[in-house]
Design a protein around this motif. Sequence first.
Motif, PDB file in Angstrom:
ATOM      1  N   PRO A   1       0.807  -1.235   0.000  1.00  0.00           N
ATOM      2  CA  PRO A   1       0.000   0.000   0.000  1.00  0.00           C
ATOM      3  C   PRO A   1       0.834   1.277   0.000  1.00  0.00           C
ATOM      4  O   PRO A   1       0.439   2.277  -0.615  1.00  0.00           O
ATOM      5  CB  PRO A   1      -0.814  -0.112   1.296  1.00  0.00           C
ATOM      6  N   VAL A   2       1.990   1.258   0.677  1.00  0.00           N
ATOM      7  CA  VAL A   2       2.848   2.454   0.728  1.00  0.00           C
ATOM      8  C   VAL A   2       3.302   2.848  -0.677  1.00  0.00           C
ATOM      9  O   VAL A   2       3.409   4.038  -0.992  1.00  0.00           O
ATOM     10  CB  VAL A   2       4.047   2.233   1.668  1.00  0.00           C
ATOM     11  N   ILE A   3       3.570   1.872  -1.534  1.00  0.00           N
ATOM     12  CA  ILE A   3       3.948   2.163  -2.923  1.00  0.00           C
ATOM     13  C   ILE A   3       2.824   2.926  -3.618  1.00  0.00           C
ATOM     14  O   ILE A   3       3.065   3.896  -4.360  1.00  0.00           O
ATOM     15  CB  ILE A   3       4.260   0.861  -3.695  1.00  0.00           C
ATOM     16  N   VAL A   4       1.579   2.525  -3.372  1.00  0.00           N
ATOM     17  CA  VAL A   4       0.421   3.226  -3.946  1.00  0.00           C
ATOM     18  C   VAL A   4       0.371   4.662  -3.434  1.00  0.00           C
ATOM     19  O   VAL A   4       0.158   5.610  -4.205  1.00  0.00           O
ATOM     20  CB  VAL A   4      -0.885   2.485  -3.595  1.00  0.00           C
ATOM     21  N   PHE A   5       0.598   4.851  -2.120  1.00  0.00           N
ATOM     22  CA  PHE A   5       0.575   6.201  -1.540  1.00  0.00           C
ATOM     23  C   PHE A   5       1.642   7.093  -2.169  1.00  0.00           C
ATOM     24  O   PHE A   5       1.391   8.256  -2.495  1.00  0.00           O
ATOM     25  CB  PHE A   5       0.802   6.147  -0.020  1.00  0.00           C
ATOM     26  N   ILE A   6       2.843   6.532  -2.336  1.00  0.00           N
ATOM     27  CA  ILE A   6       3.960   7.315  -2.897  1.00  0.00           C
ATOM     28  C   ILE A   6       3.649   7.770  -4.316  1.00  0.00           C
ATOM     29  O   ILE A   6       3.854   8.939  -4.681  1.00  0.00           O
ATOM     30  CB  ILE A   6       5.267   6.489  -2.858  1.00  0.00           C
ATOM     31  N   PHE A   7       3.140   6.852  -5.146  1.00  0.00           N
ATOM     32  CA  PHE A   7       2.812   7.204  -6.524  1.00  0.00           C
ATOM     33  C   PHE A   7       1.720   8.254  -6.579  1.00  0.00           C
ATOM     34  O   PHE A   7       1.755   9.156  -7.419  1.00  0.00           O
ATOM     35  CB  PHE A   7       2.395   5.949  -7.303  1.00  0.00           C
ATOM     36  N   LEU A   8       0.727   8.153  -5.692  1.00  0.00           N
ATOM     37  CA  LEU A   8      -0.350   9.136  -5.671  1.00  0.00           C
ATOM     38  C   LEU A   8       0.192  10.518  -5.313  1.00  0.00           C
ATOM     39  O   LEU A   8      -0.154  11.516  -5.957  1.00  0.00           O
ATOM     40  CB  LEU A   8      -1.418   8.722  -4.654  1.00  0.00           C
ATOM     41  N   ILE A   9       1.045  10.581  -4.303  1.00  0.00           N
ATOM     42  CA  ILE A   9       1.600  11.872  -3.867  1.00  0.00           C
ATOM     43  C   ILE A   9       2.448  12.503  -4.970  1.00  0.00           C
ATOM     44  O   ILE A   9       2.374  13.714  -5.223  1.00  0.00           O
ATOM     45  CB  ILE A   9       2.426  11.690  -2.579  1.00  0.00           C
ATOM     46  N   ILE A  10       3.226  11.664  -5.656  1.00  0.00           N
ATOM     47  CA  ILE A  10       4.078  12.183  -6.736  1.00  0.00           C
ATOM     48  C   ILE A  10       3.239  12.699  -7.905  1.00  0.00           C
ATOM     49  O   ILE A  10       3.473  13.792  -8.432  1.00  0.00           O
ATOM     50  CB  ILE A  10       5.048  11.084  -7.227  1.00  0.00           C
ATOM     51  N   LYS A  11       2.240  11.915  -8.305  1.00  0.00           N
ATOM     52  CA  LYS A  11       1.460  12.237  -9.503  1.00  0.00           C
ATOM     53  C   LYS A  11       0.373  13.274  -9.233  1.00  0.00           C
ATOM     54  O   LYS A  11       0.081  14.123 -10.084  1.00  0.00           O
ATOM     55  CB  LYS A  11       0.826  10.945 -10.052  1.00  0.00           C
ATOM     56  N   LYS A  12      -0.247  13.219  -8.051  1.00  0.00           N
ATOM     57  CA  LYS A  12      -1.401  14.076  -7.764  1.00  0.00           C
ATOM     58  C   LYS A  12      -1.148  14.954  -6.540  1.00  0.00           C
ATOM     59  O   LYS A  12      -2.056  15.186  -5.736  1.00  0.00           O
ATOM     60  CB  LYS A  12      -2.645  13.200  -7.507  1.00  0.00           C
ATOM     61  N   PHE A  13       0.061  15.481  -6.408  1.00  0.00           N
ATOM     62  CA  PHE A  13       0.431  16.212  -5.193  1.00  0.00           C
ATOM     63  C   PHE A  13      -0.468  17.417  -4.944  1.00  0.00           C
ATOM     64  O   PHE A  13      -0.918  17.648  -3.819  1.00  0.00           O
ATOM     65  CB  PHE A  13       1.886  16.674  -5.275  1.00  0.00           C
ATOM     66  N   SER A  14      -0.777  18.173  -5.988  1.00  0.00           N
ATOM     67  CA  SER A  14      -1.593  19.379  -5.810  1.00  0.00           C
ATOM     68  C   SER A  14      -3.001  19.033  -5.333  1.00  0.00           C
ATOM     69  O   SER A  14      -3.580  19.728  -4.494  1.00  0.00           O
ATOM     70  CB  SER A  14      -1.666  20.171  -7.121  1.00  0.00           C
ATOM     71  N   ILE A  15      -3.547  17.929  -5.848  1.00  0.00           N
ATOM     72  CA  ILE A  15      -4.885  17.500  -5.432  1.00  0.00           C
ATOM     73  C   ILE A  15      -4.859  16.995  -3.997  1.00  0.00           C
ATOM     74  O   ILE A  15      -5.749  17.320  -3.201  1.00  0.00           O
ATOM     75  CB  ILE A  15      -5.422  16.415  -6.386  1.00  0.00           C
TER      76      ILE A  15
END
Length: 460
Positions: free
Chosen positions: A197-211
Amino acid sequence: MIKKLFASLSKPTSRNILINTLGNYLNVFFTALLAFLLVRVMDPVEYGILSVLLGVIYVLTNILDFGTAANIYSYLPVLVEQQTSRVYVFLKTIFYFQTLLSLLIVGLLIVFFPSVDRYLLKTSASWEQLALTAISVLFFIWQNYIVNALNATGNFFFSNLTINISNLVKTGVILGLYQLNLINVATVMATFGIVSPVIVFIFLIIKKFSIVKKILTSAVLRRELRFSYTFGIFVASQFYNLGSRIDLFLLSFFFPQSPQVGYYSLSQKVILTVLASIIAITQVLSPSFAKISTRHQARKEFLNGLFYLLIPAFLFLSLIFIPDRIFEFFFTAKYQESTSITKALAWPFVIFVLLHLPLIFIIHTAKKTRPLLLSNLSFFLIMTGTSFWLIPRIGWLAPVIAYTLSFLMMLAILTSSTIKEYQKLPENNKRATFPDFDKQKKDFQEGRRRSLVQPHRAQE
């Protein structure tokens, strides 16, 4: 004909269904691959403990959804279409309350898990293994929240890409642990329940940081929970989850240590594999159904949905006509009886596929929970009563009859409710009578002053 096929595949809905189906089956592939690796490294007792603890995670993750997934799929697409800052308030509210309630239950689970294991599960797992299980529940809840939000906003490619990159990393970690001779219940649990799950969180933060930043700094409004709706979905889901597991439980109860249980369990896995395609399709169709506001739109989405749902219906029918020798190749001769069970189970699940059309209309368009509660309660009662009465007499054939009767009842309830709700829709007006977003907007403006958490004022 070929031109029409290519034209349909070029539609956004078709592309999203294709992406989601491939992504789901790739996820199934990684699950099977990891099971294939682990059973060759871990002894049966150790693998049994791992399987039970992973089962606890999946069951609790489903329960602690609290109906929020349906809330996201039903309301988020419309909010996004309206391009309002309520999107971030809605997402923050769902995340805040789901996390708050989950933390409370996970905390209680950590405290009482040893006693639960001692008297119910009887795995003799260590406290560290049980604590990892409880913590993993919270991580999976967050992961499911992210996946549901991405899918509801049409980000199917990013959602599936992220999940399967996570699967790839998880597989790599397991292979690394194998090379270091560190494969055990605790390390596998940590990999599955925390690292993945942490990998999913990291990718989300990188790709959708502003959101992500806008969501975290938005207000929390209790009204956005729509408690009566989400609680109704939650209760109805539990009736279905219990009913869909009662067949195997009662087979094991009446025929303890019988090979018949193993045959039936293997057939269920085949059925569940095909069900992955239904999930992939309904995840794509749900946001479209949430936007329906006229009969004209409803008819269009019904035809569209029927076209795509015929695919898994055809897959179930194909199971019936596949030659026995193909099943024997995969099952081996030792599990030959699973062939007959699989073919028998495929018939009622054709009905199950078709009832998803009125189901998603009731949940996401009409946003009614009473028909869902009634249909799922009838499913649970028919499955339990029929299985309990017939399993001692006819064995595995009893659940087949139970599924057929319960799915027919569900189809009748949901179809009649769909006809009733469809008639409430205007033919071509821009708005339907039941989402009532004008009232929601007014409530939102008033509710800003009653915010539970409001770091800054949300902008309209």
